[in-house]
Design a protein around this motif. Structure first.
Motif, short mmCIF file in Angstrom:
data_model
loop_
_atom_site.label_atom_id
_atom_site.label_comp_id
_atom_site.label_asym_id
_atom_site.label_seq_id
_atom_site.Cartn_x
_atom_site.Cartn_y
_atom_site.Cartn_z
N ARG A 79 -89.68 -41.86 -9.01
CA ARG A 79 -89.59 -40.66 -9.84
C ARG A 79 -90.96 -40.17 -10.29
NH1 ARG A 79 -85.33 -39.04 -7.55
NH2 ARG A 79 -83.34 -39.83 -8.35
N ARG A 80 -91.90 -41.10 -10.46
CA ARG A 80 -93.25 -40.67 -10.78
C ARG A 80 -93.79 -39.78 -9.67
NH1 ARG A 80 -97.77 -42.16 -8.69
NH2 ARG A 80 -96.87 -44.04 -7.75
N ARG A 81 -93.57 -40.20 -8.43
CA ARG A 81 -94.04 -39.40 -7.29
C ARG A 81 -93.32 -38.05 -7.25
NH1 ARG A 81 -93.89 -44.66 -4.99
NH2 ARG A 81 -91.82 -44.28 -4.10
N ASP A 82 -92.03 -38.05 -7.60
CA ASP A 82 -91.27 -36.79 -7.60
C ASP A 82 -91.82 -35.82 -8.64
OD1 ASP A 82 -89.56 -37.68 -5.61
OD2 ASP A 82 -88.08 -38.48 -7.02
N VAL A 83 -92.16 -36.32 -9.82
CA VAL A 83 -92.72 -35.46 -10.86
C VAL A 83 -94.10 -34.95 -10.45
CG1 VAL A 83 -93.58 -35.38 -13.24
CG2 VAL A 83 -91.39 -36.49 -12.74
N GLU A 84 -94.89 -35.80 -9.85
CA GLU A 84 -96.20 -35.37 -9.36
C GLU A 84 -96.06 -34.23 -8.35
OE1 GLU A 84 -97.86 -38.93 -7.78
OE2 GLU A 84 -98.78 -39.55 -9.67
N LYS A 85 -95.08 -34.36 -7.48
CA LYS A 85 -94.87 -33.33 -6.47
C LYS A 85 -94.42 -32.01 -7.10
CE LYS A 85 -92.33 -32.46 -2.16
NZ LYS A 85 -91.34 -33.04 -1.19
N GLN A 86 -93.57 -32.09 -8.13
CA GLN A 86 -93.04 -30.88 -8.76
C GLN A 86 -94.06 -30.22 -9.68
OE1 GLN A 86 -89.26 -31.40 -10.72
NE2 GLN A 86 -89.19 -29.31 -11.51
N THR A 87 -94.88 -31.01 -10.38
CA THR A 87 -95.74 -30.46 -11.43
C THR A 87 -97.23 -30.62 -11.17
OG1 THR A 87 -95.83 -32.51 -12.72
CG2 THR A 87 -93.93 -31.05 -13.09
N GLY A 88 -97.59 -31.53 -10.27
CA GLY A 88 -99.02 -31.80 -10.05
C GLY A 88 -99.61 -32.71 -11.10
N GLU A 89 -98.79 -33.24 -12.01
CA GLU A 89 -99.27 -34.13 -13.06
C GLU A 89 -98.59 -35.49 -12.94
OE1 GLU A 89 -98.68 -32.24 -16.80
OE2 GLU A 89 -100.02 -30.56 -16.36
N THR A 90 -99.28 -36.54 -13.40
CA THR A 90 -98.76 -37.90 -13.33
C THR A 90 -98.30 -38.34 -14.71
OG1 THR A 90 -100.30 -38.44 -11.54
CG2 THR A 90 -99.28 -40.28 -12.72
N PRO A 91 -97.00 -38.56 -14.90
CA PRO A 91 -96.50 -38.95 -16.22
C PRO A 91 -96.70 -40.43 -16.49
CG PRO A 91 -94.68 -38.83 -14.70
CD PRO A 91 -95.90 -38.39 -13.93
#
Length: 438
Positions: A79-91
């Motif tokens: 899911r971290r990779r999914d968020v990075e792909k959607q937003t360009g940021e690493t949570p």
């Protein structure tokens, strides 16, 4: 007087109520502040529904992901990779939700964990000053739902329950028609949910905990048990320690509609249930795969039925509702709705309405309503009390079935002989977890 008798008043005021309900959505209003006002959100429980909610939230201008929390490191990394792909940021990533809640910059959380975690995580989030979107059913037990309601009142934060049908235009239309008395006096509300997954998962042997899974944290307040795949991701809801089966899963959505439409705000006069494990398959399931529940009110019956393992049902729909009135029957599910008239000879008593497909609404609109409520004070589509009530109706159906008794409530709304059912109403948490006290 039974709360359902209020329907006599509703019939004369339904049009105004429906208009007010639609106007209160707040989804198309212009925010008095910037539409890109920054709102930091976190997610607890990242695998399926929870992550879908987060994806909807991140499409709203100004919403950013402040953190992801899950007990399964494999899910968390994906899911971290999914968020990075959607937003360009690493949570940031967390395995313990309490650490996420310590973040002072976090405004709100989405909770997509199994039912047995909803109470603790929701209340802890409120105590930490966060707004909460919690998936349905609101809680695994009646007492936990009551505690969440009290916490929402105490801490004054926005709490949206994930009964997203309330954000659907065609559900709002149906509710307005029922309140307007379009079908005449109602006799029965039928609800059914026939799904293959409702027969429960295959039986599997216990096995070692998978690498990367904090299983003790997954169990949390639930009893200590060996790890088993058919009690883990996606299939836990057929075990009493974690869920309540189809009637609390789909029932949280479907039972909500007549409660909403008829403005029922308390218990029925009585509830009874019959059923069992009738699929003929040896599955890992603790509750009935086949169940009928009758909720009796002053002048209407509400009947729930589910058949796990089947995929067909009344009106050629495997799930849905039918409002049966003296003038006609309204049939509805997520795909759409129709009205089937009763007839006096050849004369229809109400105009026939052929099947109409559903309109806008769903998870995205429900998430948007939650965010709008935080930003502007817009009315919530599914506040805590609505979530508590629909979960309550699922729970009492299960309690009636498990005890093989007809439950009754007095005129003050108190369950008669409650002491006999307390072990099913209030959970015993595993140490060191404790049932919240407010």
């Amino acid at each position: 007087m039974d709360t359902y008798s209020r329907r006599r008043f509703i019939k004369t005021t339904g049009g105004a109520l429906a208009s007010a309900m639609t106007a209160g959505l707040g989804l198309n209003r212009q925010s008095p502040g910037s539409p890109a006002e920054r709102l930091s959100v976190g997610l607890i429980g990242c695998r399926n529904m929870g992550f879908g909610l987060l994806q909807h939230a991140l499409k709203v201008p100004g919403v950013v992901c402040r953190g992801l929390c899950d007990v399964d490191r494999n899910v968390l990394e994906g899911r971290r990779r999914d968020v990075e792909k959607q937003t360009g940021e690493t949570p940031p990533l967390y395995s313990d939700y309490r650490k996420l809640l310590e973040d002072q910059e976090l405004d709100a959380v989405f909770i997509g964990t199994p039912d047995h975690w909803h109470c603790l995580q929701t209340i802890h989030a409120l105590q930490a000053g966060k707004h909460v979107y919690v998936e349905k059913p609101l809680a695994r037990t009646i007492t936990e739902g009551e505690l969440i309601r009290e916490a929402a009142r105490t801490y004054g934060k926005v709490v949206q329950v994930g009964q997203h049908q309330r954000s659907g235009a065609h559900w709002q239309k149906v509710v307005g028609m029922i309140r307007d008395g379009h079908l005449g006096s109602l006799r029965t509300v039928r609800l059914w949910a026939n799904f293959d997954y409702g027969k429960g998962p295959e039986r599997l042997p216990d096995e070692p905990v998978p690498e990367g899974v904090d299983y003790d944290m997954w169990l949390g307040p639930a009893p200590k048990r060996p790890f088993n795949q058919n009690r883990f991701h996606g299939v836990w809801r057929f075990d009493w320690d974690y869920g309540g089966g189809l009637i609390t899963d789909w029932g949280a959505h479907l039972l909500d509609i007549p409660l909403w439409a008829l403005e029922i705000d308390g218990p029925p006069q009585s509830v009874s249930s019959v059923g069992g494990i009738f699929s003929g398959e040896d599955r890992a399931i603790d509750m009935a795969d086949t169940q009928s529940v009758v909720y009796q009110f002053e002048d209407v019956n509400m009947v729930w039925e589910h058949n796990g393992g089947l995929q067909t049902g009344p009106y050629e729909r495997n799930y849905g509702l039918a409002f049966v009135g003296n003038r006609g029957t309204l049939v509805v599910n997520r795909e759409g709705w129709q009205v089937i008239p009763e007839r006096d000879g050849n004369q229809p008593l109400v105009r026939e309405i052929p099947f109409r497909e559903s309109g806008e609404g769903g998870h995205g609109a429900h998430v948007a309503n939650f965010i709008d409520s935080i930003r502007t004070g817009a009315e919530l589509n599914c506040p805590v009390e609505a979530g508590r009530l629909s979960a309550f109706y699922g729970h009492i159906g299960n309690i009636a079935h498990r005890t093989d008794e007809r439950l009754r409530w007095n005129e003050a709304g108190a369950l008669i002989g409650r002491d006999r059912y307390e072990h099913l109403i209030t959970p015993q948490y595993r140490s060191p977890w404790q049932l919240p006290r407010l």
